[in-house]
Write an enzyme that holds these catalytic residues in place. Structure first.
Site, mmCIF file in Angstrom:
data_model
loop_
_atom_site.group_PDB
_atom_site.id
_atom_site.type_symbol
_atom_site.label_atom_id
_atom_site.label_comp_id
_atom_site.label_asym_id
_atom_site.label_seq_id
_atom_site.Cartn_x
_atom_site.Cartn_y
_atom_site.Cartn_z
ATOM 1 N N GLU A 1 2.235 -2.349 13.494
ATOM 2 C CA GLU A 1 2.691 -1.039 13.954
ATOM 3 C C GLU A 1 3.460 -0.365 12.824
ATOM 4 O O GLU A 1 4.379 -0.958 12.246
ATOM 5 C CB GLU A 1 3.593 -1.159 15.180
ATOM 6 C CG GLU A 1 4.022 0.216 15.708
ATOM 7 C CD GLU A 1 5.014 0.128 16.849
ATOM 8 O OE1 GLU A 1 4.725 0.706 17.921
ATOM 9 O OE2 GLU A 1 6.073 -0.496 16.676
ATOM 10 N N ARG B 1 6.459 -10.016 30.529
ATOM 11 C CA ARG B 1 6.724 -8.729 31.178
ATOM 12 C C ARG B 1 5.433 -7.980 31.495
ATOM 13 O O ARG B 1 5.326 -7.294 32.514
ATOM 14 C CB ARG B 1 7.621 -7.886 30.261
ATOM 15 C CG ARG B 1 8.214 -6.659 30.909
ATOM 16 C CD ARG B 1 9.344 -6.093 30.067
ATOM 17 N NE ARG B 1 8.908 -5.632 28.756
ATOM 18 C CZ ARG B 1 9.237 -6.223 27.611
ATOM 19 N NH1 ARG B 1 9.999 -7.310 27.617
ATOM 20 N NH2 ARG B 1 8.815 -5.733 26.464
ATOM 21 N N LYS C 1 9.105 12.385 23.216
ATOM 22 C CA LYS C 1 9.398 11.731 24.485
ATOM 23 C C LYS C 1 10.417 12.577 25.262
ATOM 24 O O LYS C 1 11.139 13.384 24.661
ATOM 25 C CB LYS C 1 9.948 10.322 24.242
ATOM 26 C CG LYS C 1 8.917 9.336 23.716
ATOM 27 C CD LYS C 1 9.498 7.928 23.639
ATOM 28 C CE LYS C 1 8.453 6.922 23.177
ATOM 29 N NZ LYS C 1 8.972 5.536 23.158
ATOM 30 N N ARG D 1 8.685 0.423 9.356
ATOM 31 C CA ARG D 1 9.218 1.760 9.593
ATOM 32 C C ARG D 1 9.349 2.470 8.247
ATOM 33 O O ARG D 1 9.962 1.954 7.316
ATOM 34 C CB ARG D 1 10.576 1.691 10.285
ATOM 35 C CG ARG D 1 11.163 3.068 10.631
ATOM 36 C CD ARG D 1 12.419 2.913 11.463
ATOM 37 N NE ARG D 1 12.116 2.240 12.723
ATOM 38 C CZ ARG D 1 13.026 1.632 13.479
ATOM 39 N NH1 ARG D 1 14.290 1.592 13.090
ATOM 40 N NH2 ARG D 1 12.675 1.056 14.606
ATOM 41 N N LYS E 1 8.685 -9.697 15.198
ATOM 42 C CA LYS E 1 9.304 -10.093 16.460
ATOM 43 C C LYS E 1 9.589 -11.590 16.479
ATOM 44 O O LYS E 1 8.812 -12.384 15.938
ATOM 45 C CB LYS E 1 8.384 -9.757 17.643
ATOM 46 C CG LYS E 1 8.398 -8.307 18.095
ATOM 47 C CD LYS E 1 7.541 -8.140 19.331
ATOM 48 C CE LYS E 1 7.571 -6.711 19.843
ATOM 49 N NZ LYS E 1 8.891 -6.344 20.384
ATOM 50 N N ALA F 1 17.472 8.365 16.267
ATOM 51 C CA ALA F 1 16.929 7.217 17.001
ATOM 52 C C ALA F 1 17.865 6.016 16.933
ATOM 53 O O ALA F 1 18.056 5.301 17.926
ATOM 54 C CB ALA F 1 15.557 6.849 16.448
ATOM 55 N N LYS G 1 0.828 -1.202 0.000
ATOM 56 C CA LYS G 1 0.000 0.000 0.000
ATOM 57 C C LYS G 1 0.863 1.252 0.000
ATOM 58 O O LYS G 1 0.600 2.209 -0.738
ATOM 59 C CB LYS G 1 -0.921 -0.004 1.224
ATOM 60 C CG LYS G 1 -2.068 -1.003 1.146
ATOM 61 C CD LYS G 1 -2.879 -1.001 2.429
ATOM 62 C CE LYS G 1 -4.074 -1.938 2.330
ATOM 63 N NZ LYS G 1 -5.063 -1.465 1.351
ATOM 64 N N LYS H 1 7.810 -10.251 26.074
ATOM 65 C CA LYS H 1 6.894 -9.118 26.255
ATOM 66 C C LYS H 1 5.603 -9.559 26.931
ATOM 67 O O LYS H 1 5.072 -8.847 27.792
ATOM 68 C CB LYS H 1 6.602 -8.454 24.911
ATOM 69 C CG LYS H 1 5.835 -7.154 25.043
ATOM 70 C CD LYS H 1 5.939 -6.289 23.818
ATOM 71 C CE LYS H 1 5.335 -4.915 24.070
ATOM 72 N NZ LYS H 1 5.474 -4.018 22.908
#
Length: 237
Positions: free
Chosen positions: A178, A95, A151, A116, A84, A190, A59, A92
């Site tokens: 994501e 956690r 942040k 990304r 992942k 980053a 897309k 995760k």
């Protein structure tokens, strides 16, 4: 069991330790420990997210090509993607206090699949994001704007969690991906911040944190200046 899994996977998908693989493949509430069945379940699980990443990237590639024709430039510089690992998924879940299972991962984790997107300018970030989420088969689940609200450490990026349909031979599955969208400068900061900070995470001084934040602010200022220049160029055209 470990040897069978390694042989079937040819070392390509899972490089985690034995304990993690045993937990993934052999644990089940109903006591069914069939290795073949567990392998098929995990293979199908990973296929789901690999397919969702392909859907989202396709897309975005189409949008990028359209903008190139309409505006004589590509807003997207390049894209990266990742899924992942089973070990990371389990860590995760553990956690966050969730049940460790494939069903739990599907229901509770939004970032198993990630794309990304690196854009040229800040305006491109929002245009690409808005154009993507306007598509009829895309559902926006969550949005976090770390550009307008960085942040504390200076991190900037636009994070979207979108739900995309994946079509198989006999059914359709809705999968969450994501999508992180940022400029080249934001990505540069980053990437280096991650490398530098993780080396000194336990002993990071206030000076290091301050310097990293200062670099982020300088980079942000540069991004805004480049955006102003780009607007001037477009006006002249």
């Amino acid at each position: 069991v470990y040897i069978v899994i390694r042989a079937r996977l040819k070392g390509e998908l899972f490089m985690d330790d034995v304990t993690v693989e045993q937990k993934i493949f052999l644990s089940s509430k109903d006591g069914n420990n069939d290795v073949e069945e567990k392998f098929d379940e995990m293979a199908g699980f990973l296929l789901l997210y690999h397919s969702a990443v392909k859907e989202v990237k396709t897309k975005l590639e189409i949008l990028d090509e359209e903008f190139k024709i309409k505006r004589k430039r590509n807003p997207i510089e390049y894209m990266k993607s990742r899924i992942k690992t089973p070990k990371s998924i389990m860590s995760k879940l553990e956690r966050k206090g969730f049940e460790i299972s494939i069903a739990s991962a599907k229901n509770n984790l939004h970032d198993i699949a990630g794309v990304r997107v690196i854009c040229s300018f800040v305006d491109d970030i929002y245009e690409v994001a808005n154009t993507l989420i306007k598509q009829d088969d895309i559902i926006l689940i969550e949005e976090k704007d770390y550009i307008k609200n960085p942040k504390p450490n200076g991190y900037r990026s636009l994070h979207l969690v979108v739900q995309v349909p994946v079509f198989f031979s006999e059914h359709v599955e809705l999968v969450r991906v994501e999508v992180q969208i940022r400029t080249i400068a934001m990505d540069f900061w980053a990437s280096l911040e991650h490398k530098l900070y993780y080396k000194t995470e336990k002993n990071a001084s206030l000076d290091i944190k301050h310097d990293l934040k200062e670099c982020a602010d300088v980079i942000s200022s540069t991004d805004l200046k480049m955006q102003q220049i780009q607007r001037q160029v477009e006006f002249l055209d």
